[in-house]
Design a protein around this motif. Sequence first.
Motif, mmCIF file in Angstrom:
data_model
loop_
_atom_site.group_PDB
_atom_site.id
_atom_site.type_symbol
_atom_site.label_atom_id
_atom_site.label_comp_id
_atom_site.label_asym_id
_atom_site.label_seq_id
_atom_site.Cartn_x
_atom_site.Cartn_y
_atom_site.Cartn_z
ATOM 1 N N LEU A 580 0.826 -1.209 0.000
ATOM 2 C CA LEU A 580 0.000 0.000 0.000
ATOM 3 C C LEU A 580 0.862 1.262 0.000
ATOM 4 N N LEU A 581 0.341 2.303 -0.632
ATOM 5 C CA LEU A 581 0.864 3.658 -0.528
ATOM 6 C C LEU A 581 -0.235 4.545 0.042
ATOM 7 N N TYR A 582 0.180 5.655 0.679
ATOM 8 C CA TYR A 582 -0.781 6.500 1.365
ATOM 9 C C TYR A 582 -0.642 7.955 0.920
ATOM 10 N N ALA A 583 -1.778 8.629 0.839
ATOM 11 C CA ALA A 583 -1.829 10.080 0.622
ATOM 12 C C ALA A 583 -2.583 10.698 1.789
ATOM 13 N N ILE A 584 -2.048 11.836 2.304
ATOM 14 C CA ILE A 584 -2.653 12.499 3.455
ATOM 15 C C ILE A 584 -3.223 13.837 2.986
ATOM 16 N N HIS A 585 -4.508 14.039 3.242
ATOM 17 C CA HIS A 585 -5.206 15.276 2.881
ATOM 18 C C HIS A 585 -5.678 15.964 4.162
ATOM 19 N N PHE A 586 -5.901 17.295 4.059
ATOM 20 C CA PHE A 586 -6.415 18.029 5.218
ATOM 21 C C PHE A 586 -7.442 19.053 4.749
ATOM 22 N N ARG A 587 -8.298 19.455 5.688
ATOM 23 C CA ARG A 587 -9.189 20.594 5.462
ATOM 24 C C ARG A 587 -9.583 21.183 6.809
ATOM 25 N N GLY A 588 -9.863 22.488 6.810
ATOM 26 C CA GLY A 588 -10.306 23.147 8.027
ATOM 27 C C GLY A 588 -11.729 22.739 8.379
ATOM 28 N N GLU A 589 -12.098 22.992 9.618
ATOM 29 C CA GLU A 589 -13.396 22.552 10.109
ATOM 30 C C GLU A 589 -14.539 23.157 9.306
ATOM 31 N N SER A 590 -14.383 24.391 8.868
ATOM 32 C CA SER A 590 -15.456 25.057 8.131
ATOM 33 C C SER A 590 -15.238 25.026 6.620
ATOM 34 N N GLU A 591 -14.216 24.302 6.168
ATOM 35 C CA GLU A 591 -13.901 24.240 4.748
ATOM 36 C C GLU A 591 -14.580 23.043 4.100
ATOM 37 N N GLY A 616 -6.294 26.810 14.077
ATOM 38 C CA GLY A 616 -7.681 26.452 13.824
ATOM 39 C C GLY A 616 -7.917 24.962 14.004
ATOM 40 N N LYS A 617 -9.149 24.525 13.737
ATOM 41 C CA LYS A 617 -9.520 23.118 13.850
ATOM 42 C C LYS A 617 -9.493 22.476 12.462
ATOM 43 N N TYR A 618 -8.977 21.209 12.436
ATOM 44 C CA TYR A 618 -8.766 20.547 11.158
ATOM 45 C C TYR A 618 -9.189 19.076 11.235
ATOM 46 N N PHE A 619 -9.374 18.513 10.037
ATOM 47 C CA PHE A 619 -9.490 17.066 9.844
ATOM 48 C C PHE A 619 -8.368 16.640 8.909
ATOM 49 N N ILE A 620 -7.909 15.392 9.073
ATOM 50 C CA ILE A 620 -7.066 14.813 8.028
ATOM 51 C C ILE A 620 -7.773 13.580 7.480
ATOM 52 N N LYS A 621 -7.470 13.274 6.249
ATOM 53 C CA LYS A 621 -8.012 12.087 5.581
ATOM 54 C C LYS A 621 -6.833 11.264 5.063
ATOM 55 N N VAL A 622 -6.812 9.983 5.459
ATOM 56 C CA VAL A 622 -5.785 9.051 4.974
ATOM 57 C C VAL A 622 -6.394 8.225 3.845
ATOM 58 N N VAL A 623 -5.773 8.271 2.678
ATOM 59 C CA VAL A 623 -6.225 7.504 1.522
ATOM 60 C C VAL A 623 -5.172 6.452 1.203
ATOM 61 N N ALA A 624 -5.574 5.181 1.238
ATOM 62 C CA ALA A 624 -4.665 4.071 0.931
ATOM 63 C C ALA A 624 -4.960 3.550 -0.466
ATOM 64 N N THR A 625 -3.917 3.243 -1.211
ATOM 65 C CA THR A 625 -4.063 2.659 -2.541
ATOM 66 C C THR A 625 -3.204 1.410 -2.656
ATOM 67 N N LEU A 633 -5.304 0.621 -13.711
ATOM 68 C CA LEU A 633 -6.753 0.643 -13.897
ATOM 69 C C LEU A 633 -7.487 -0.272 -12.915
ATOM 70 N N LEU A 634 -6.758 -1.200 -12.288
ATOM 71 C CA LEU A 634 -7.390 -2.136 -11.362
ATOM 72 C C LEU A 634 -7.145 -1.788 -9.900
ATOM 73 N N ALA A 635 -6.327 -0.756 -9.661
ATOM 74 C CA ALA A 635 -6.005 -0.398 -8.285
ATOM 75 C C ALA A 635 -7.254 0.105 -7.563
ATOM 76 N N ARG A 636 -7.316 -0.169 -6.257
ATOM 77 C CA ARG A 636 -8.457 0.226 -5.428
ATOM 78 C C ARG A 636 -7.985 1.161 -4.316
ATOM 79 N N LEU A 637 -8.938 1.953 -3.815
ATOM 80 C CA LEU A 637 -8.650 2.915 -2.761
ATOM 81 C C LEU A 637 -9.486 2.622 -1.524
ATOM 82 N N GLY A 638 -8.939 2.989 -0.390
ATOM 83 C CA GLY A 638 -9.679 2.978 0.863
ATOM 84 C C GLY A 638 -9.299 4.212 1.654
ATOM 85 N N GLU A 639 -10.226 4.790 2.397
ATOM 86 C CA GLU A 639 -9.921 6.030 3.093
ATOM 87 C C GLU A 639 -10.651 6.113 4.422
#
Length: 743
Positions: A580-591, A616-625, A633-639
Amino acid sequence: MARIIRFLVLALAVVAFVSLRLNAVGPQFWTTSTFSDFSKGEFKDLSLSRDGFLSLSPKFDSVFDTDQALIWSAVYDSKTKSLFVGTGHDGKVFKIDDQGTSSLFFDAAELDVLAMALDAQQTLFVATSPDGKIYKVGSDGKAAVFFDPEEKFIWDMAFDSKGTLYAATGSKGKIYKIDKGGKGEPLYESRQTNIMCLLIDANDQVIAGSEPDGYVYRIAPDGKAFVLYDSEMREIHGLRRDSEGNIFAIALQGTGAVPFPEPKSAPVETASSDSVSVTVSVSAVGDKRPSDDIPAVKAASPRSARSGNKSVVLKILKDGRVEKLWESDSETIYGLHLHGNGKILFSTGTKGRIYSLDGDRKVSLLIEATEEQTTRLIPAGQDVIACTSNLAKVYRLGERYSARGNFDSDVKDTQSVSAWGTLDWRASVPEGTAIKLYTRTGNTKVPDNTWSDWSKAYTRADGETIQSPKARYIQYRVVMTTNGDKTPLLQQVRIPFLPQNLAPEVKSISILPPGVAYQRLPGVSPQRSQTSMVEQAAAEASGASDAIQQTAVTIPPRRVYQKGAQSFSWEAEDPNGDDLLYAIHFRGESEVEWKVLKKDLDEKFLTVESDSLPDGKYFIKVVATDSPSNPRLLARLGELVSPVFLIDNTPPTVQAIKPTVQGNEAIIRFKATDTVSALRKAELSVDGGDWEVVFSVDGIVDSKEEEFDAKAGGLATGEHTLALRVYDSTGNVGIGKAVFKIK
């Protein structure tokens, strides 16, 4: 040249492995090629050698169906070439002559015929239980009581060379010596619960096996006993002697079972320390029932409490040495026969199997009966008679091969819906013999009517595309045939499959406290497999591995303090075992939109500088591929999205209000505020002295704005400094001070 060839083979293996990893989810191979592999399946008229070769079994012909639940005992009359079998629970003895004609020979008043014996004139003696007797039965089936030991069970009988009859009994563990006139007396009182089996050696000494201490005794005609061997198991269940005087014994551990079912229950599998360790599940019982007032048979040995169903075949040599020829932790041995040419046959209660053990201690599965237990193996001329229970039937094990035999494999779980490749097998097929394979598939663990029908026959060993539909589970069937005295040999079956690529799953996200950073250990780099490409490719190419398995190496980083650090960690897994490889995303609480913080991570943690994000307040999202292990074309994601967390890089502000001085004492009120997080702690220092905890005016430091009354007394005349240090919940520190004079 040899080195060059080996290098080329190795290079090709690596290329093949890399090709698999780059161009497919990863084909896997279900290979059946060993004794252990094949033994998980179901056999009908097929044998399995210790080397893992399937072949046609010796003919296993049905001779007689007693229509009873159990066969307890059997003897072969060499004079009339007739077989006698004793059954339960109707106390019947049946006779089968050399033409296969069967008849009821003797019907006892008691429930079970546990033992039978023939004297030198081939006169039949029948022992019944419970509260049984020994009957002498004439050739016309008429019987008379020969001896009544007034014991609960009579387990075995044997004649010596002088015609003296010995009887093994329970529940007091006695051996009786009975003369030709039927007069008997105890030969030996063992202090065991049961004497289970007997044989007479060349010197007319009695060899006996006991329960519950699992002793093998040698008892002289005068009653003097000597323990030849303590098996350290619960029961000695069977004894045989070869022409050289060596003794073979079956030793059982088990948990014990009363040999009579409860009056109103079937099937029955009783287990207690009250009797012997042989368990026989009864699927049908007769009208006769043991009376409710039969006393329990007590056994005080600590071995009675041991768990498990271990059984062992032992060889006690003439010089006293003991060898373990075979043992199992799952199968219970019932019958034992010395077959000649150094071979031993023994039967078990697991699928009624009969095994052959050769002089090299190699065990082969000879036959699998259709009944649950094969309880007796009796030599009958050139043949071997096998007696079964549940239900009680008689079979003849012949010398020639069966004309046809089937093998149904165990069910393979591929973990997800899979596509099938080309089935192939390795076999030796002499002229006049044939092997065909069939497959079926389904999505339930146990095959049922929702599964596909058996496919058409596959006849090409070098490979045919599997015709069964895509599914999670697959099973194959082998059919062997012969029209002569030869048998095919099947060595290996291989089924390739390509599992459906399932999405990875991010199971959890952890937010570390501010100021805690992850640091990888020096010299440790990310590594997903302990097995090299060469080793994995070579294993797959040789068929030694069912699949290319990658074992994740998890070496956790250490945690260190680092001002301004914000760290995250997560747990993720892939059902297919993909990298697996991972991508980390973020956004503010009101974004609304997610922004990429980091991508292409192959580690399960990340540390960032908190000042890279505004307060400020934030969330992060971990996306695994699973893209490293699959085509794009056959790769799948989970987050997974984290709980909200706080970024606060701004310290509190602390402001002193005009001090109040009275004599040599000063009182100063401070006001502390924080725009992002709540305040948690405050400390006071006078003239640079030690810091001391101070509470807020309302008594609890817990909000974004607090007031503090700082007091200092006993001060000398002159200028003084009073400082207040305040911490917020993320560890930021703000300091305020007030300068005043004492006059």
